[in-house]
Design an enzyme around this catalytic site. Structure first.
Site, PDB file in Angstrom:
ATOM      1  N   ASP A 168       4.509   4.869  -8.354  1.00  0.00           N
ATOM      2  CA  ASP A 168       5.062   4.684  -7.428  1.00  0.00           C
ATOM      3  C   ASP A 168       6.414   5.394  -7.600  1.00  0.00           C
ATOM      4  OD1 ASP A 168       2.755   3.213  -6.710  1.00  0.00           O
ATOM      5  OD2 ASP A 168       3.859   1.259  -7.160  1.00  0.00           O
ATOM      6  N   GLY A 195       0.823  -1.207  -0.096  1.00  0.00           N
ATOM      7  CA  GLY A 195      -0.055  -0.028  -0.002  1.00  0.00           C
ATOM      8  C   GLY A 195       0.854   1.149   0.035  1.00  0.00           C
ATOM      9  N   SER A 249       4.048   1.108  -1.322  1.00  0.00           N
ATOM     10  CA  SER A 249       4.877   0.977  -2.454  1.00  0.00           C
ATOM     11  C   SER A 249       6.531   0.614  -2.088  1.00  0.00           C
ATOM     12  CB  SER A 249       4.961   2.327  -3.295  1.00  0.00           C
ATOM     13  OG  SER A 249       5.524   1.877  -4.453  1.00  0.00           O
ATOM     14  N   SER A 250       6.557  -0.144  -0.914  1.00  0.00           N
ATOM     15  CA  SER A 250       7.913  -0.465  -0.362  1.00  0.00           C
ATOM     16  C   SER A 250       8.692  -1.041  -1.474  1.00  0.00           C
ATOM     17  CB  SER A 250       7.628  -1.284   0.777  1.00  0.00           C
ATOM     18  OG  SER A 250       6.870  -2.427   0.365  1.00  0.00           O
ATOM     19  N   SER A 251       8.041  -1.901  -2.335  1.00  0.00           N
ATOM     20  CA  SER A 251       8.876  -2.578  -3.378  1.00  0.00           C
ATOM     21  C   SER A 251       9.708  -1.397  -4.443  1.00  0.00           C
ATOM     22  CB  SER A 251       7.980  -3.425  -4.340  1.00  0.00           C
ATOM     23  OG  SER A 251       7.064  -3.244  -5.003  1.00  0.00           O
ATOM     24  N   ALA A 252       8.658  -0.537  -4.916  1.00  0.00           N
ATOM     25  CA  ALA A 252       9.444   0.478  -5.714  1.00  0.00           C
ATOM     26  C   ALA A 252      10.344   1.244  -5.018  1.00  0.00           C
ATOM     27  CB  ALA A 252       8.449   1.485  -6.363  1.00  0.00           C
ATOM     28  N   ALA A 253      10.294   1.583  -3.480  1.00  0.00           N
ATOM     29  CA  ALA A 253      11.245   2.226  -2.704  1.00  0.00           C
ATOM     30  C   ALA A 253      12.328   1.477  -2.500  1.00  0.00           C
ATOM     31  CB  ALA A 253      10.651   2.624  -1.342  1.00  0.00           C
TER      32      ALA A 253
HETATM   33  C1  GLA Z   1       0.098   0.067  -7.108  1.00  0.00           C
HETATM   34  C2  GLA Z   1       0.867   0.066  -8.573  1.00  0.00           C
HETATM   35  C3  GLA Z   1       1.070   1.736  -9.060  1.00  0.00           C
HETATM   36  C4  GLA Z   1      -0.572   2.055  -8.982  1.00  0.00           C
HETATM   37  C5  GLA Z   1      -1.555   1.727  -7.783  1.00  0.00           C
HETATM   38  C6  GLA Z   1      -2.830   2.143  -7.763  1.00  0.00           C
HETATM   39  O1  GLA Z   1       0.786   0.632  -6.040  1.00  0.00           O
HETATM   40  O2  GLA Z   1       2.275  -0.422  -8.254  1.00  0.00           O
HETATM   41  O3  GLA Z   1       1.361   1.734 -10.314  1.00  0.00           O
HETATM   42  O4  GLA Z   1      -1.292   1.319 -10.306  1.00  0.00           O
HETATM   43  O5  GLA Z   1      -1.006   0.408  -7.401  1.00  0.00           O
HETATM   44  O6  GLA Z   1      -3.012   3.404  -8.132  1.00  0.00           O
END
Ligand code: GLA
Length: 408
Positions: A175, A127, A129-133
């Site tokens: 993210d 929720g 976005s720890s993976s993108a971080a």
């Molecule tokens: C995840 C996805 C994002 C986005 C959100 C919902 O975090 O990684 O690209 O689609 O869900 O807004």
């Protein structure tokens, strides 16, 4: 930003890898929220975001061998791979993001140095976005040890290559854009079709707010949820609308269009209004979410510029409702948590944070009684879901700058 993880990481780098404390470098990569613009990034819609003052730390040091060796304060084992022969992604392996980062970078750059490193992050339930971080942290560290100056816009696409290319999640650039571009007390607006962005300062007239994050206790990796199926349903809707409008080519300048299926961002709002009666079932609901969310982003940006936190908050709550009704992405505990949040006094607005299949909800709350608000929300949620007692928690935070190498 907390200092404690830095001291712990410095000691761990010395104890586990023999790196002298003075040689340890650090990246801080924040978690993010998306108040408005949910689930429209992958359709090339506009999004808004704030980076948080909580996130992932990566301590690292360069090595002369072309290898990456990583440990984590949160996960067991060691990740170890050569830069010359990076293995494919393994389901559920925390080393995937590092391998994906090295692979993405090497499509453009030669990495002559590897690194040893240790990560620490407080949250992995989803929720925020720890993976993108984490992915961004690896990119920045690999670039630093190889003395590469890579602009933020390019890092956004590199991190997207990790998620889309290496991990197979068909997500957009929300993210990594939030994590790389954000500034404290600014709303980041990103046009996902062009990667153009604006950082809009919080006007002095806007009331202060605290960001409340409430974890439901539901945990599951995003690959394996209905995320990709929803993306496919959006494509189905876009195909019908584009055909009805007798177009196949995108009207927007979109560098990624050539290898993408039809996207709702390629349908003009007037075309949607003229042809939406042709849509049925799930594609009709996904399109309704997309076009209403695009509108809410525009209204929310205007409200933010005017310092109108009440309207901004109401739009967040409306976005949450559309995610439930039109995008159909909330599991029952998350939907209940959302309802508790929006009924609680002192909350300006709330919605699922991130994809909404698991993880947490976000709320903007009045700072004066934020601690009581947090306690009340947790109690109400746990009275309905006592089975999540050990995993559901609530914390308060503020906005912060985007990912950066810490010069200590
Ligand atoms: C995840 C996805 C994002 C986005 C959100 C919902 O975090 O990684 O690209 O689609 O869900 O807004």
């Amino acid at each position: 930003m907390e200092i404690q993880p830095l001291n712990t990481l410095r000691e761990a780098m010395s104890g586990r890898f023999g790196v002298p404390p003075a040689n340890v470098r650090f990246v801080f990569s924040p978690y993010r929220i998306c108040p408005l613009g949910a689930h429209i990034d992958h359709q090339l819609g506009p999004v808004t975001a704030l980076a948080l003052d909580r996130g992932v730390y990566l301590a690292y040091a360069p090595t002369e061998v072309r290898e990456v060796r990583l440990q984590s304060l949160n996960f067991p084992g060691e990740v170890h791979f050569p830069l010359d022969a990076i293995p494919d992604a393994q389901p559920g392996d925390w080393g995937n993001l590092a391998r994906g980062a090295a692979r993405a970078l090497q499509q453009t750059y030669r990495l002559s140095r590897g690194l040893v490193g240790i990560t620490a992050g407080s949250v992995s339930e989803g929720g925020l976005s720890s993976s993108a971080a984490v992915g961004v942290a690896y990119l920045l560290a690999l670039e630093d040890v190889n003395e590469l100056a890579v602009p933020a816009e390019e890092n956004i696409l590199l991190d997207q290559a990790i998620e889309n290319g290496y991990l197979g999640l068909r997500n957009g650039i929300l993210d990594q854009s939030a994590i790389l571009l954000s500034r404290r007390d600014h709303l980041t607006w990103v046009d996902c079709a062009t990667v153009q962005y604006e950082r809009i300062p919080r006007p002095p007239a806007m009331p202060d707010f605290v960001i409340l994050i409430a974890f439901s206790g539901l945990q599951k990796a995003l690959v394996g949820t209905d995320y990709n199926r929803r993306v496919a349903e959006c494509a189905e809707a876009a195909a019908v609308l584009l055909e009805a409008a007798r177009r196949t080519s995108p009207p927007l300048s979109d560098s990624m269009a050539s290898h993408r299926p039809p996207l709702l961002g390629h349908v003009a709002p007037a075309e949607y209004l003229a042809h939406k009666h042709l849509l049925r079932g799930a594609p009709a609901r996904r399109a309704a979410h997309f076009f209403s969310e695009v509108e809410r982003v525009a209204q929310g940006v205007a409200a933010w510029r005017n310092g109108d936190l009440t309207t901004f908050g109401r739009l967040i709550t409306a976005s949450g409702e559309s995610s439930i009704v039109n995008y159909e992405c909330g599991a029952p505990p998350l939907i209940d948590l959302y309802r508790i949040l929006i009924e609680t006094p002192g909350v300006y607005g709330a919605r699922f944070s991130g994809a909404g299949f698991r993880g947490c909800c976000l709320a903007l709350v009045q700072p004066e009684n934020a601690a009581e608000t947090a306690t009340c929300i947790r109690q109400r949620y746990l009275s309905k879901y006592p089975e999540f007692r050990d995993r559901a928690y609530v914390f308060l935070c503020r906005s912060d700058d985007g990912a950066r190498i810490l010069r200590l």
